[in-house]
Design an enzyme around this catalytic site. Structure first.
Site, PDB file in Angstrom:
ATOM      1  N   ASP A  26       0.793  -1.238   0.000  1.00 46.91           N
ATOM      2  CA  ASP A  26       0.000   0.000   0.000  1.00 46.91           C
ATOM      3  C   ASP A  26       0.819   1.279   0.000  1.00 46.91           C
ATOM      4  OD1 ASP A  26       1.098  -0.039   2.533  1.00 46.91           O
ATOM      5  OD2 ASP A  26      -0.705  -0.850   3.468  1.00 46.91           O
TER       6      ASP A  26
ATOM      7  N   GLU B  97      -0.184  -9.174  -0.842  1.00 43.46           N
ATOM      8  CA  GLU B  97      -0.702  -8.595   0.411  1.00 43.46           C
ATOM      9  C   GLU B  97      -1.948  -7.742   0.117  1.00 43.46           C
ATOM     10  OE1 GLU B  97       0.985  -5.502   3.311  1.00 43.46           O
ATOM     11  OE2 GLU B  97       1.920  -7.322   4.037  1.00 43.46           O
TER      12      GLU B  97
ATOM     13  N   GLU C 257      -2.056   5.079   3.190  1.00 43.81           N
ATOM     14  CA  GLU C 257      -2.011   3.672   2.759  1.00 43.81           C
ATOM     15  C   GLU C 257      -3.395   3.053   2.536  1.00 43.81           C
ATOM     16  OE1 GLU C 257      -0.222   4.948   5.258  1.00 43.81           O
ATOM     17  OE2 GLU C 257       1.885   4.555   4.820  1.00 43.81           O
TER      18      GLU C 257
ATOM     19  N   HIS D  68       6.796   5.134  12.362  1.00 41.91           N
ATOM     20  CA  HIS D  68       6.957   6.001  11.186  1.00 41.91           C
ATOM     21  C   HIS D  68       5.644   6.450  10.562  1.00 41.91           C
ATOM     22  CE1 HIS D  68       5.630   3.037   8.236  1.00 41.91           C
ATOM     23  NE2 HIS D  68       6.227   2.143   8.995  1.00 41.91           N
TER      24      HIS D  68
ATOM     25  N   ARG E 149       2.587   8.273   9.094  1.00 43.71           N
ATOM     26  CA  ARG E 149       2.353   9.696   8.806  1.00 43.71           C
ATOM     27  C   ARG E 149       1.285  10.299   9.717  1.00 43.71           C
ATOM     28  NH1 ARG E 149       5.056   9.181   3.978  1.00 43.71           N
ATOM     29  NH2 ARG E 149       5.477  11.108   2.856  1.00 43.71           N
TER      30      ARG E 149
ATOM     31  N   HIS F 138      13.660   5.381  12.274  1.00 46.10           N
ATOM     32  CA  HIS F 138      13.358   5.528  10.841  1.00 46.10           C
ATOM     33  C   HIS F 138      13.987   6.826  10.324  1.00 46.10           C
ATOM     34  CE1 HIS F 138      10.916   5.989   7.200  1.00 46.10           C
ATOM     35  NE2 HIS F 138      10.453   4.751   7.377  1.00 46.10           N
TER      36      HIS F 138
END
Ligand code: UD1
Ligand code: UDP
Length: 380
Positions: free
Chosen positions: A99, A121, A135, A221, A223, A254
């Site tokens: 994604d 996936e 995503e 990580h 967003r 990250h």
């Protein structure tokens, strides 16, 4: 028989980890498949780490990462970059994973160019376009244009069926992350020299007895957690580290500047907090195997940790991976400081609560997902 030209497109660390065993499974049948690897390099260093570990050499490298890239530039760059790649290579099938923005834009390019798309996936859903952002939007759009949906579980298959995706186009394969995890664990188990190298490396990185004392492994990580969410997470970690000086907190940070900034500002001067660079997949898995608790907003780690019997506290309010939550090894704790602290305290102080969550199980696959995907691709 004419060979099938299969192009895998990947951009980020998790896509590379999860596509690596599939890449090798396709490459192992050169009489059937002409396998082409295209990387967008949405990630650079973190992608290259994985390519090296899994011995993958891209045929095409769009080299698109720019520091602090935004979704507009990245989406446009992948879409335009893929136009030229598809023209030049004319694949029979495009394989994308998950994604990310690379996944969305590459599959759109395939759709525009008339190349059928296989989605690895497939079918994960929260049904909330803001979480995870972007995503959930990406995966829903990719499902609209996918010809072959490879879902990790029956739950994800049901999500697609509810969206009227034809059943004949869906195969429940298991998640390829388990194939990758078993592959790396097998390598570490078999190879004493590799094990010694990993131990030496982790000793140097961490500087404490990580095989002897309890430590919490942290990654983050997402967003939608940027800004206040990350500040609350970091303050919760600081509170925990000060309250439990004998427990170590290991955080491979990250490379996204939105993560680096708050983490380094709030956590860098605490002696039992170890901020380190993102780890190669082998040392990361080895550390996962030795940690006490996992605190993460990562998708892949939610899938890997249950296989290793590690309790996971997920720093999100919703998850598209409910299988391990239902099994009791993963718990959603969000980004509220008090709630994070309370949940970690419970796991550190209450042995029966810890034991109830520390069960090894594999809701995401049996390590044979790639073989199932390859057998479908052979027959198309
Ligand atoms: C991306 C994906 C996310 C996936 C995550 C895995 C999107 C929108 N986001 O998020 O779905 O879960 O990867 O980690 O597709 N950077 C580096 N070096 C690297 C990687 C990143 O310096 O190797 C820095 C750069 O400044 C880059 C920034 O991180 O601009 C953001 O990278 P990006 O891929 O846009 O977002 P991620 O947060 O990594
Ligand atoms: N991982 C790694 N090194 C690290 C942190 C994570 O190799 O320092 C691996 C982890 O085992 C998992 C994947 O990276 O397979 C998860 O990547 P990430 O959390 O960046 O993305 P997500 O899974 O959330 O998309």
């Amino acid at each position: 028989m004419e060979k099938k030209k299969i192009m895998l497109v990947l951009g980020t660390r998790p896509e590379a980890i999860k596509m690596a065993p599939l890449y090798h499974a396709l490459k192992a049948q050169p009489e059937v498949f002409n396998t082409v690897l295209c990387v967008t390099a949405q990630h650079r260093q973190m992608l290259d780490q994985v390519l090296k570990v899994f011995d993958m050499t891209p045929d095409i490298d769009l080299n698109l990462m720019t520091p602090g890239q935004d979704l507009f530039d990245l989406t446009a760059a992948v879409l335009k970059g893929m136009r030229n790649v598809l023209k030049a290579y004319q694949p029979d099938v495009l394989l994308v994973h998950g994604d990310t923005t690379s996944t969305l834009a590459a599959s759109m390019a395939g759709f525009y160019f008339g190349v059928p798309v296989g989605h690895v996936e497939a079918g994960l859903r929260t049904h909330d376009l803001q979480a995870p952002f972007p995503e959930e939007f990406n995966r829903q759009v990719v499902s609209k244009l996918t010809n072959w949906h490879f879902t990790p579980t029956e739950f994800s298959q049901k999500n697609l069926l509810a969206e009227r995706v034809p059943e004949s186009t869906i195969t429940v394969t298991g998640n390829t992350v388990i194939d990758a995890l078993f592959w790396v664990l097998g390598r570490i188990n078999k190879n004493v020299t590799l094990r010694q190298q990993l131990e030496l490396f982790l000793n140097e990185q961490l500087g404490f007895d990580w095989q002897g004392v309890r430590f919490v492994l942290i990654t983050g990580h997402r967003r939608e957690n940027f800004g206040d969410g990350f500040l609350r997470i970091c303050h919760a970690l600081k509170e925990l580290a000060l309250r439990y000086p004998a427990v170590r907190f290991v955080y491979p940070v990250h490379l996204n500047p939105n993560v680096q900034q708050p983490v380094n500002t709030i956590l860098s001067d605490i002696p039992n907090v170890h901020l380190i660079a993102p780890l190669d997949y082998e040392p990361f898995v080895y550390l996962l195997k030795h940690c006490h608790i996992v605190l993460t907003d990562s998708g892949g780690i939610q899938e890997e940790a249950p296989s290793l019997g590690k309790p996971v506290l997920v720093l999100r309010d919703v998850t598209e991976r409910p299988e391990a939550v239902a099994a009791g090894t993963v718990r959603l704790v969000g980004t509220d400081r008090g709630r994070i602290v309370a949940n970690v305290v419970e796991l550190l102080d209450n042995n029966s609560c810890y034991a109830a969550m520390a069960k090894a199980l594999n809701p995401y696959g049996d390590g044979k997902a790639c073989a199932r995907i390859v057998s479908i691709l052979r027959d198309i």
